[in-house]
Scaffold this motif. Structure first.
Motif, mmCIF file in Angstrom:
data_model
loop_
_atom_site.group_PDB
_atom_site.id
_atom_site.type_symbol
_atom_site.label_atom_id
_atom_site.label_comp_id
_atom_site.label_asym_id
_atom_site.label_seq_id
_atom_site.Cartn_x
_atom_site.Cartn_y
_atom_site.Cartn_z
ATOM 1 N N LEU A 75 -70.090 -105.627 27.691
ATOM 2 C CA LEU A 75 -70.415 -105.597 26.265
ATOM 3 C C LEU A 75 -71.743 -104.879 25.992
ATOM 4 N N ILE A 76 -72.611 -104.836 26.978
ATOM 5 C CA ILE A 76 -73.971 -104.325 26.749
ATOM 6 C C ILE A 76 -73.975 -102.901 26.204
ATOM 7 N N LYS A 90 -77.935 -106.046 21.269
ATOM 8 C CA LYS A 90 -77.962 -105.661 22.677
ATOM 9 C C LYS A 90 -79.065 -106.409 23.428
ATOM 10 N N ALA A 91 -80.277 -106.407 22.842
ATOM 11 C CA ALA A 91 -81.419 -107.033 23.502
ATOM 12 C C ALA A 91 -81.192 -108.525 23.737
ATOM 13 N N ALA A 92 -80.627 -109.205 22.745
ATOM 14 C CA ALA A 92 -80.406 -110.649 22.870
ATOM 15 C C ALA A 92 -79.325 -110.951 23.893
ATOM 16 N N LEU A 93 -78.247 -110.156 23.910
ATOM 17 C CA LEU A 93 -77.201 -110.396 24.893
ATOM 18 C C LEU A 93 -77.723 -110.165 26.310
ATOM 19 N N MET A 117 -58.465 -113.228 30.049
ATOM 20 C CA MET A 117 -58.889 -112.946 28.683
ATOM 21 C C MET A 117 -60.308 -112.390 28.667
ATOM 22 N N MET A 118 -61.182 -112.925 29.499
ATOM 23 C CA MET A 118 -62.556 -112.452 29.563
ATOM 24 C C MET A 118 -62.608 -110.995 30.002
ATOM 25 N N SER A 119 -61.830 -110.648 31.025
ATOM 26 C CA SER A 119 -61.807 -109.266 31.492
ATOM 27 C C SER A 119 -61.184 -108.345 30.448
ATOM 28 N N LEU A 120 -60.127 -108.807 29.807
ATOM 29 C CA LEU A 120 -59.462 -108.026 28.766
ATOM 30 C C LEU A 120 -60.437 -107.666 27.655
ATOM 31 N N PHE A 121 -61.186 -108.655 27.168
ATOM 32 C CA PHE A 121 -62.133 -108.410 26.091
ATOM 33 C C PHE A 121 -63.276 -107.501 26.558
ATOM 34 N N GLY A 122 -63.703 -107.676 27.799
ATOM 35 C CA GLY A 122 -64.828 -106.887 28.282
ATOM 36 C C GLY A 122 -64.496 -105.434 28.523
ATOM 37 N N LEU A 123 -63.278 -105.160 28.975
ATOM 38 C CA LEU A 123 -62.907 -103.804 29.385
ATOM 39 C C LEU A 123 -62.462 -102.910 28.237
ATOM 40 N N LEU A 179 -62.066 -104.397 21.598
ATOM 41 C CA LEU A 179 -62.089 -105.864 21.588
ATOM 42 C C LEU A 179 -63.506 -106.412 21.775
ATOM 43 N N ARG A 180 -64.525 -105.576 21.530
ATOM 44 C CA ARG A 180 -65.895 -106.024 21.756
ATOM 45 C C ARG A 180 -66.259 -107.196 20.856
ATOM 46 N N GLY A 181 -65.735 -107.214 19.632
ATOM 47 C CA GLY A 181 -65.994 -108.356 18.759
ATOM 48 C C GLY A 181 -65.423 -109.633 19.329
ATOM 49 N N ALA A 182 -64.203 -109.562 19.847
ATOM 50 C CA ALA A 182 -63.584 -110.734 20.468
ATOM 51 C C ALA A 182 -64.376 -111.178 21.688
ATOM 52 N N GLY A 183 -64.899 -110.192 22.456
ATOM 53 C CA GLY A 183 -65.709 -110.537 23.618
ATOM 54 C C GLY A 183 -66.972 -111.279 23.230
ATOM 55 N N VAL A 184 -67.620 -110.840 22.163
ATOM 56 C CA VAL A 184 -68.820 -111.527 21.672
ATOM 57 C C VAL A 184 -68.455 -112.919 21.158
ATOM 58 N N GLY A 185 -67.328 -113.026 20.440
ATOM 59 C CA GLY A 185 -66.886 -114.333 19.954
ATOM 60 C C GLY A 185 -66.610 -115.298 21.083
ATOM 61 N N HIS A 186 -65.962 -114.803 22.120
ATOM 62 C CA HIS A 186 -65.693 -115.655 23.283
ATOM 63 C C HIS A 186 -66.997 -116.086 23.946
ATOM 64 N N PHE A 187 -67.896 -115.143 24.167
ATOM 65 C CA PHE A 187 -69.170 -115.452 24.828
ATOM 66 C C PHE A 187 -69.947 -116.491 24.021
ATOM 67 N N ALA A 188 -69.981 -116.327 22.716
ATOM 68 C CA ALA A 188 -70.667 -117.306 21.869
ATOM 69 C C ALA A 188 -70.019 -118.675 21.977
ATOM 70 N N SER A 189 -68.701 -118.706 22.010
ATOM 71 C CA SER A 189 -67.976 -119.972 22.124
ATOM 72 C C SER A 189 -68.359 -120.699 23.404
ATOM 73 N N VAL A 190 -68.453 -119.961 24.488
ATOM 74 C CA VAL A 190 -68.829 -120.549 25.780
ATOM 75 C C VAL A 190 -70.241 -121.101 25.723
#
Length: 354
Positions: A151-152, A160-163, A214-220, A224-235
């Motif tokens: 995602l970076i 970017k800096a916060a992630l 799902m994590m790899s799908l969103f990351g690659l 789907l970068r928005g979904a990846g950020v949503g997932h990361f925040a959820s975790v």
């Protein structure tokens, strides 16, 4: 001196899809990858083992597999078909929405203390249940934070800096022995389990493979970068209270200090990460790209969907007094095998992680 890491072998296939992918990887790069998705279960283990193996080429090498397979057009085409089926199911089984603030507020609601895997472990959990839980989660924690690194380059400015700040903590703050993946390997060893990378892949059923995929799908996929950020925040938002409950469970069972240390680390770190993800990552991302709100909500809801599927599977098995894995662990039934270790080993681990 660092030791040489042995490459992992390919997993054992469990159906036509996984056989098609795994068999191809044992041949010359460019060989046909033959799979048929007609009637495939989008949450089934065959599909997810095939997909997990495809993704595995982007993480760590397989013994005897030509690394050029990572970007082989035929394999990438097969992976895209597997992803299409999985992603379509995730979209069909989650309700679309755009109210990101509401979703984040919902994540902060304290869950029912008497429901879920954590409640079972607290009230009825035995060492064998905890070990099984560790085995399931090893498929995720051996790659903890890796998918989020993709995602970076897809973020800008404060987001970017916060992630990166969150990832810096996940990767040990510059200390190899504090990388969360390493802490989980220590946890496995402390519980009498094999700490080797993805050592238990062949005994973990579909629900956890789907969550990790799902994590790899969103990351690659940049789309789907928005979904990846949503997932990361959820975790990050839900991790701290869940980890606090696991600390209580493990202390009740007098578990090895390395087991407790992993979850205690997440109690402290993820409480801070929650604010970074919500205010700085998501807040700044939506200021820049408000059209990603629906994707962020999708990532949060897809995470909840797959975590619930995992919990339902595990609890159904444990309540029926059977293993939640595909095969019993070698120590199952040996209740005299305590999770605790000799006090001298406890002291050694405490010093090492201080």
């Amino acid at each position: 001196m660092p030791t040489t890491t042995a490459r992992r072998v390919l997993p054992q296939p469990c159906g036509e899809l996984s056989s098609g992918v795994i068999d191809a990887l044992g041949t010359t790069v460019g060989s046909p990858v033959s799979i048929s998705l007609a009637g495939a279960d989008p949450y089934g283990r065959d599909l997810h083992l095939a997909l997990h193996t495809c993704y595995g080429l982007h993480y760590d090498a397989f013994a005897g597999v030509d690394p050029a397979w990572e970007w082989d057009p035929g394999l990438l085409g097969a992976r895209a078909e597997l992803e299409r089926v999985f992603l379509a199911a995730l979209r069909a089984d989650t309700v679309a929405g755009t109210d990101v603030a509401h979703e984040l507020d919902e994540l902060l609601v304290v869950p029912d203390e008497n429901a879920g895997v954590g409640a079972f472990l607290r009230d009825d959990g035995e060492p064998r249940h905890v070990r099984e839980y560790f085995v399931h989660r090893s498929i995720l924690h051996h790659q903890e934070a890796d998918p989020y690194a993709w995602l970076i380059p897809r973020l800008r400015g404060r987001a970017k800096a916060a992630l990166v700040a969150v990832e810096f903590d996940e990767f040990g703050g510059g200390r190899g022995e504090r990388i969360h993946q390493r802490l989980y390997a220590d946890l496995l060893a402390g519980a009498g389990l094999d700490p080797g990378y993805l050592r238990y892949l062949d005994v973990v059923p579909a629900p956890m493979l789907a969550l990790v995929n799902m994590m790899s799908l969103f990351g690659l996929h940049r789309a789907l970068r928005g979904a990846g950020v949503g997932h990361f925040a959820s975790v990050e938002i839900t991790s701290s209270p869940a980890s606090r409950r696991m600390v209580d469970v493990l202390e009740r069972l007098e578990a090895d200090v390395a087991c407790v240390a992993f979850y205690r680390e997440h109690v402290e770190a993820d409480a801070v990460h929650e604010q970074l993800m919500r205010r700085d990552v998501i807040g700044d991302l939506l200021d820049r790209e408000p059209e990603l709100s629906e994707s962020i909500v999708f990532g949060i809801r897809a995470t909840e969907l797959l975590e619930n599927r995992f919990a339902e599977h595990v609890l159904a098995c444990w309540r029926a007094d059977r293993t939640s894995l595909l095969d019993s662990l070698e120590f199952e039934g040996r209740e005299e095998l305590s999770m605790a270790v000799a006090s001298v080993d406890r002291e050694f681990r405490a010093i090492r992680h201080s």
